[in-house]
Design a protein around this motif. Structure first.
Motif, mmCIF file in Angstrom:
data_model
loop_
_atom_site.group_PDB
_atom_site.id
_atom_site.type_symbol
_atom_site.label_atom_id
_atom_site.label_comp_id
_atom_site.label_asym_id
_atom_site.label_seq_id
_atom_site.Cartn_x
_atom_site.Cartn_y
_atom_site.Cartn_z
ATOM 1 N N ASP A 104 0.847 -1.186 0.000
ATOM 2 C CA ASP A 104 0.000 0.000 0.000
ATOM 3 C C ASP A 104 0.890 1.246 0.000
ATOM 4 O O ASP A 104 1.073 1.899 1.011
ATOM 5 N N GLY A 105 1.462 1.526 -1.155
ATOM 6 C CA GLY A 105 2.331 2.687 -1.299
ATOM 7 C C GLY A 105 2.346 3.138 -2.742
ATOM 8 O O GLY A 105 1.908 2.411 -3.633
ATOM 9 N N PHE B 38 -0.366 -0.792 -9.247
ATOM 10 C CA PHE B 38 -1.075 -1.692 -8.340
ATOM 11 C C PHE B 38 -0.679 -1.352 -6.908
ATOM 12 O O PHE B 38 0.505 -1.342 -6.583
ATOM 13 N N ARG B 39 -1.676 -1.099 -6.051
ATOM 14 C CA ARG B 39 -1.427 -0.759 -4.650
ATOM 15 C C ARG B 39 -2.444 -1.473 -3.771
ATOM 16 O O ARG B 39 -3.642 -1.439 -4.035
ATOM 17 N N LYS B 40 -1.949 -2.099 -2.707
ATOM 18 C CA LYS B 40 -2.758 -2.842 -1.744
ATOM 19 C C LYS B 40 -3.756 -3.775 -2.435
ATOM 20 O O LYS B 40 -4.967 -3.700 -2.214
ATOM 21 N N ARG B 41 -3.200 -4.650 -3.240
ATOM 22 C CA ARG B 41 -4.006 -5.640 -3.953
ATOM 23 C C ARG B 41 -3.319 -6.999 -3.909
ATOM 24 O O ARG B 41 -2.094 -7.076 -3.884
ATOM 25 N N VAL B 42 -4.134 -8.046 -3.935
ATOM 26 C CA VAL B 42 -3.607 -9.386 -4.143
ATOM 27 C C VAL B 42 -3.303 -9.500 -5.630
ATOM 28 O O VAL B 42 -4.115 -9.112 -6.473
ATOM 29 N N MET B 43 -2.102 -9.997 -5.961
ATOM 30 C CA MET B 43 -1.636 -9.965 -7.345
ATOM 31 C C MET B 43 -1.589 -11.360 -7.974
ATOM 32 O O MET B 43 -1.057 -12.303 -7.391
ATOM 33 N N GLY C 296 -4.790 -7.433 -10.465
ATOM 34 C CA GLY C 296 -4.733 -7.114 -9.045
ATOM 35 C C GLY C 296 -6.117 -6.991 -8.459
ATOM 36 O O GLY C 296 -6.936 -6.212 -8.952
ATOM 37 N N ARG C 297 -6.392 -7.785 -7.420
ATOM 38 C CA ARG C 297 -7.719 -7.766 -6.799
ATOM 39 C C ARG C 297 -7.687 -6.972 -5.500
ATOM 40 O O ARG C 297 -6.823 -7.183 -4.654
ATOM 41 N N ALA C 298 -8.645 -6.065 -5.369
ATOM 42 C CA ALA C 298 -8.770 -5.280 -4.138
ATOM 43 C C ALA C 298 -9.190 -6.190 -2.993
ATOM 44 O O ALA C 298 -9.823 -7.234 -3.201
ATOM 45 N N MET C 299 -8.840 -5.789 -1.793
ATOM 46 C CA MET C 299 -9.277 -6.519 -0.608
ATOM 47 C C MET C 299 -10.789 -6.357 -0.452
ATOM 48 O O MET C 299 -11.341 -5.313 -0.810
ATOM 49 N N PRO C 300 -11.450 -7.401 0.056
ATOM 50 C CA PRO C 300 -12.899 -7.270 0.266
ATOM 51 C C PRO C 300 -13.222 -6.023 1.092
ATOM 52 O O PRO C 300 -12.560 -5.723 2.074
ATOM 53 N N GLY C 301 -14.222 -5.284 0.624
ATOM 54 C CA GLY C 301 -14.616 -4.059 1.309
ATOM 55 C C GLY C 301 -13.884 -2.825 0.829
ATOM 56 O O GLY C 301 -14.274 -1.711 1.126
ATOM 57 N N GLU C 302 -12.795 -3.022 0.075
ATOM 58 C CA GLU C 302 -12.025 -1.876 -0.419
ATOM 59 C C GLU C 302 -12.152 -1.701 -1.931
ATOM 60 O O GLU C 302 -11.447 -0.914 -2.525
ATOM 61 N N VAL D 256 -7.917 -4.449 -11.003
ATOM 62 C CA VAL D 256 -7.145 -3.590 -11.893
ATOM 63 C C VAL D 256 -6.263 -4.539 -12.692
ATOM 64 O O VAL D 256 -5.587 -5.400 -12.113
ATOM 65 N N ASN D 257 -6.303 -4.411 -14.006
ATOM 66 C CA ASN D 257 -5.564 -5.322 -14.874
ATOM 67 C C ASN D 257 -4.564 -4.565 -15.734
ATOM 68 O O ASN D 257 -4.757 -3.388 -16.043
ATOM 69 N N THR D 258 -3.528 -5.269 -16.141
ATOM 70 C CA THR D 258 -2.581 -4.709 -17.093
ATOM 71 C C THR D 258 -3.328 -4.356 -18.369
ATOM 72 O O THR D 258 -4.124 -5.158 -18.871
ATOM 73 N N SER D 259 -3.091 -3.170 -18.878
ATOM 74 C CA SER D 259 -3.626 -2.802 -20.190
ATOM 75 C C SER D 259 -2.770 -3.479 -21.254
ATOM 76 O O SER D 259 -1.699 -4.000 -20.962
ATOM 77 N N ASP D 260 -3.237 -3.431 -22.509
ATOM 78 C CA ASP D 260 -2.463 -4.042 -23.585
ATOM 79 C C ASP D 260 -1.077 -3.403 -23.681
ATOM 80 O O ASP D 260 -0.938 -2.178 -23.551
ATOM 81 N N THR D 261 -0.079 -4.244 -23.865
ATOM 82 C CA THR D 261 1.315 -3.817 -23.993
ATOM 83 C C THR D 261 1.913 -4.518 -25.206
ATOM 84 O O THR D 261 1.245 -5.355 -25.827
ATOM 85 N N PRO D 262 3.173 -4.244 -25.540
ATOM 86 C CA PRO D 262 3.793 -4.973 -26.655
ATOM 87 C C PRO D 262 3.874 -6.493 -26.455
ATOM 88 O O PRO D 262 4.067 -7.229 -27.418
ATOM 89 N N VAL D 263 3.711 -6.986 -25.203
ATOM 90 C CA VAL D 263 3.771 -8.441 -24.978
ATOM 91 C C VAL D 263 2.441 -9.029 -24.518
ATOM 92 O O VAL D 263 2.330 -10.233 -24.322
#
Length: 196
Positions: free
Chosen positions: A60-61, A97-102, A117-123, A131-138
């Motif tokens: 969480d930073g 990604f901040r304070k998420r299970v990855m 990245g999944r937020a903690m329940p309630g958050e 929150v997911n990676t957007s499309d990138t070159p890979v």
């Protein structure tokens, strides 16, 4: 002459993603990451399964990952290309990604290509449940499936298509290693081709 700049960029992004996945996993297994580990074990996942899928947690930073990757010699522009960091309207950089299970997304060649990245329940009111990676070159989410790196060796006759990452992981833990999930999209023709 042959321009290999795109291939070099892809190689760098793969390296950044691998180091990012290691950073998140190390954090998850540390005393500071206990909040996320408790969440995963509370959902019934074993430590062996958590390690098998390389699950992690984002601290969480705002710049923990940036500092880590800078320390390994990676540049801000390359981190942006990998979509592991973002840039604010004021021009400051921040960990995406901040304070998420990855959940690292791994292709059939075993390379980390992105993250979910999944937020903690309630958050999950602040920034959405995932929150997911957007499309990138890979990485193109419409062309990949979560869990395909493991399921590829176990889906000769049947594939179990489920909704989310946790569904895949839980089924694999229960012995159904032919489970995969679309990555937050409707199931696409490109994803179907992966299964043929």
């Amino acid at each position: 002459g042959y321009d290999d700049s795109m291939q070099k960029l892809k190689t760098t992004i793969y390296e950044i993603n691998r180091e990012t996945a290691k950073f998140y996993h190390t954090y998850l297994m540390s005393p500071e990451g206990k909040w996320a580990l408790d969440c995963l074990t509370g959902r019934g996942l074993s430590i062996a399964t958590i390690k098998h899928f390389g699950l992690g947690a984002a601290p969480d930073g705002w710049d923990n990952l940036i500092k880590h990757l800078k320390g390994l010699g990676y540049s801000i522009p390359d981190m942006l290309q990998a979509n592991v960091i973002g840039k604010s309207q004021r021009g400051t950089y921040y960990d995406r990604f901040r304070k998420r299970v990855m959940f690292p997304i791994i292709n059939i060649r075993g390379k980390v290509i992105g993250f979910s990245g999944r937020a903690m329940p309630g958050e999950d009111k602040m920034g959405g449940k995932y929150v997911n990676t957007s499309d990138t070159p890979v990485y193109k989410k419409s062309e990949n499936l979560f869990g395909m790196n493991f399921a590829k060796n176990n889906c000769d006759e049947r594939v179990i298509l489920v909704e989310g990452n946790m569904d895949v992981i839980s089924l694999h833990q229960a012995g159904f290693e032919n489970a995969v999930a679309a990555l937050g999209t409707a199931f696409t023709d490109e994803q179907a081709k992966l299964l043929s």
